[in-house]
Design a protein around this motif. Structure first.
Motif, mmCIF file in Angstrom:
data_model
loop_
_atom_site.group_PDB
_atom_site.id
_atom_site.type_symbol
_atom_site.label_atom_id
_atom_site.label_comp_id
_atom_site.label_asym_id
_atom_site.label_seq_id
_atom_site.Cartn_x
_atom_site.Cartn_y
_atom_site.Cartn_z
ATOM 1 N N ASN A 58 0.801 -1.142 -0.373
ATOM 2 C CA ASN A 58 -0.191 -0.198 0.066
ATOM 3 C C ASN A 58 0.737 1.180 -0.070
ATOM 4 O O ASN A 58 0.757 2.404 -0.962
ATOM 5 N N ALA A 59 2.258 1.257 1.081
ATOM 6 C CA ALA A 59 3.097 2.266 0.854
ATOM 7 C C ALA A 59 3.543 2.828 -0.427
ATOM 8 O O ALA A 59 3.976 3.688 -1.251
ATOM 9 N N MET A 60 4.343 1.491 -1.089
ATOM 10 C CA MET A 60 4.334 1.284 -2.476
ATOM 11 C C MET A 60 3.029 1.508 -3.402
ATOM 12 O O MET A 60 3.951 2.927 -4.839
ATOM 13 N N ASP A 61 1.643 1.813 -3.345
ATOM 14 C CA ASP A 61 1.004 2.097 -4.246
ATOM 15 C C ASP A 61 1.414 3.786 -3.549
ATOM 16 O O ASP A 61 1.191 4.687 -4.995
ATOM 17 N N ASN A 62 0.996 4.207 -2.438
ATOM 18 C CA ASN A 62 0.938 5.526 -2.613
ATOM 19 C C ASN A 62 2.230 6.349 -2.966
ATOM 20 O O ASN A 62 2.098 7.522 -3.431
ATOM 21 N N GLU A 197 3.931 3.841 8.348
ATOM 22 C CA GLU A 197 2.763 3.496 7.763
ATOM 23 C C GLU A 197 2.015 1.308 7.868
ATOM 24 O O GLU A 197 1.398 1.392 8.220
ATOM 25 N N GLN A 198 3.404 1.088 7.846
ATOM 26 C CA GLN A 198 3.691 -0.437 8.750
ATOM 27 C C GLN A 198 3.516 -0.629 10.237
ATOM 28 O O GLN A 198 2.912 -1.119 10.320
ATOM 29 N N ASN A 199 4.220 0.391 10.579
ATOM 30 C CA ASN A 199 4.182 -0.150 11.942
ATOM 31 C C ASN A 199 3.035 0.250 12.404
ATOM 32 O O ASN A 199 2.261 0.005 12.613
ATOM 33 N N ALA A 200 1.371 1.409 11.735
ATOM 34 C CA ALA A 200 0.774 1.678 12.486
ATOM 35 C C ALA A 200 -0.437 1.041 11.540
ATOM 36 O O ALA A 200 -1.477 0.503 12.686
#
Length: 451
Positions: A58-62, A197-200
């Motif tokens: 998801n972070a990569m897409d963002n 974002e991963q940790n959240a």
């Protein structure tokens, strides 16, 4: 020699049985909880890894979307023909546009490539004009394909200036120059946003996931406890029924032995005395007949007395198991069978276990004397902290254990079922012409009698 005190209250056996049954239920529930916690661990770890992977995607897409907006609205409109041609001073406006983003650390490096692999713009002026081999998927990207992003330490040719920055998010998207030429926009973002974002996501989802698993475990715990108690109650009832059957069998044996001793044997003994008196006063021609009848009668009386002893076991509370087993082997010695006993002097067994071992030994020794044609029998009693084992071996003719049990071995089958219900085991091994071995095992702390 150990003795069992007759003053010991019978309720102690029941108390020990109930205490042991409760401990068995607790042990079963503890095992259930331990397996549940272990299952939660094995489920939670893959779930956490999956959540982490999904959050990274998801972070990569963002990051791709962010780089695409940057290419479309901030960089693309300033990619003039002069910039593409490498004219001096043509990149000033691009430098000013990207300066705030570079200064706050959100963007580490920016590069713009033409389809030939030449860098037409970079925030690092020394890179402008250098040519590198583009990845094989760049034609697809230039044709309008989706951007690409990766997370890691940069080590490709042309990334020497970014290697020391550690892990970075490298993004490639399509850009368009002011004149409409397709270009490749490459940006390197700090990985802090991805990690945050991963940790959240992990912190937000994993506790809820574990809470759900814990609630499921607790919901299953109460039925598991009830089921364990029901199974334990059924086992206790089965033990009670079996014990009542064994007690009834012992009482019937005692009744038969008493009737034989008080009635039949006494009458036959009296008849023997009468025959002896008649033998003395009879005529010489009848004296041999009376003597023969008297001998047959006395032999039958001895046989009946031996049967009475076998039917009516000795008082284990008074003698103790070692002495009772020694007495049990006496008929074998009289029949010429060599008996070897290995019994510890400090044999510690409660009355019920001692009775169970005595019944097994009585059945095995009776079969050995009647059918085995053995010359030597060895009986060994072994104790440790957890169990007691009785081994009986003879060198007789043996039998086929795989075949159906003959009539003379049905008692041994009954004893096997009895010991298994009591929580122990009985193994029979025999070889045709090679003798027979019996091993009876009982745990020292599992209740045999439940009342």
């Amino acid at each position: 020699m150990p003795k069992w005190s007759p003053a010991q209250p019978r309720a102690s056996s029941s108390d020990r049985a109930r205490s042991t049954e409760r401990s068995e239920v607790r042990a079963a529930v503890s095992r259930f909880l331990a397996v549940g916690v272990l299952a939660m661990f094995f489920v939670a770890v893959p779930a956490a890894l999956w959540v982490r992977e999904m959050s990274e995607r998801n972070a990569m897409d963002n990051a791709i979307q962010h780089a695409q907006r940057l290419a479309d609205y901030s960089v693309g409109p300033l990619l003039s023909d002069a910039v593409l041609a490498g004219d001096p001073g043509s990149t000033r406006r691009l430098d000013e546009r990207l300066a705030p983003r570079m200064s706050d650390g959100s963007i580490v490096r920016v590069k713009v490539w033409n389809p030939a692999g030449r860098i037409v713009y970079s925030d690092l002026p020394a890179l402008i004009g250098q040519v590198f081999k583009l990845p094989t998927w760049t034609p697809e990207l230039l044709a309008g394909g989706k951007g690409r992003a990766s997370l890691g330490v940069q080590s490709d040719p042309g990334d020497e200036n970014e290697t020391e920055a550690g892990e970075l998010v490298e993004v490639y998207v399509r850009a368009t120059s002011l004149s409409g030429d397709p270009l490749i926009f490459e940006a390197y973002f700090n990985d802090d946003a991805v990690r945050d974002e991963q940790n959240a996501l992990v912190v937000g989802l994993i506790p809820a996931f574990l809470l759900s698993l814990g609630a499921l475990q607790l919901a299953q715990l109460f039925p598991a406890v009830r089921l364990a108690r029901r199974i334990q109650n059924h086992q206790s009832t089965k033990r009670q029924l079996l014990q009542h059957a064994i007690d009834a069998s012992d009482l019937e044996r005692q009744r038969i032995a008493r009737d034989l001793h008080d009635d039949v044997i006494q009458d036959l003994a009296g008849l023997s005395y009468a025959l002896e008196a008649e033998e003395r006063h009879s005529t010489p021609e009848n004296r041999a007949l009376f003597g023969q009848a008297k001998a047959i009668l006395q032999k039958n009386v001895q046989t009946l007395r031996a049967m009475t002893t076998e039917l009516y076991p000795p008082d284990l509370e008074e003698l103790g198991l070692p002495a009772a087993l020694t007495r049990l082997t006496a008929p074998l010695v009289e029949h010429g069978i060599e008996v070897k006993l290995h019994i510890p002097a400090n044999c510690e067994l409660d009355r019920d276990r001692a009775a169970m071992f005595y019944r097994v030994a009585r059945e095995v020794l009776a079969n050995t004397m009647k059918h085995a044609r053995a010359g030597v029998l060895e009986l060994t009693l072994i104790q440790d902290d957890d169990r007691t084992i009785m081994l009986i071996h003879d060198n007789g003719c043996g039998f086929d254990v795989s075949a159906d049990a003959p009539d003379n071995h049905l008692g041994l089958r009954i004893m096997r079922d009895t010991i298994e219900v009591a929580g122990g085991s009985l193994e029979v091994r025999s070889w045709m012409g090679g003798g027979t071995s019996i091993m009876a095992t009982l745990d020292r702390f599992v209740p045999v009698r439940a009342r």
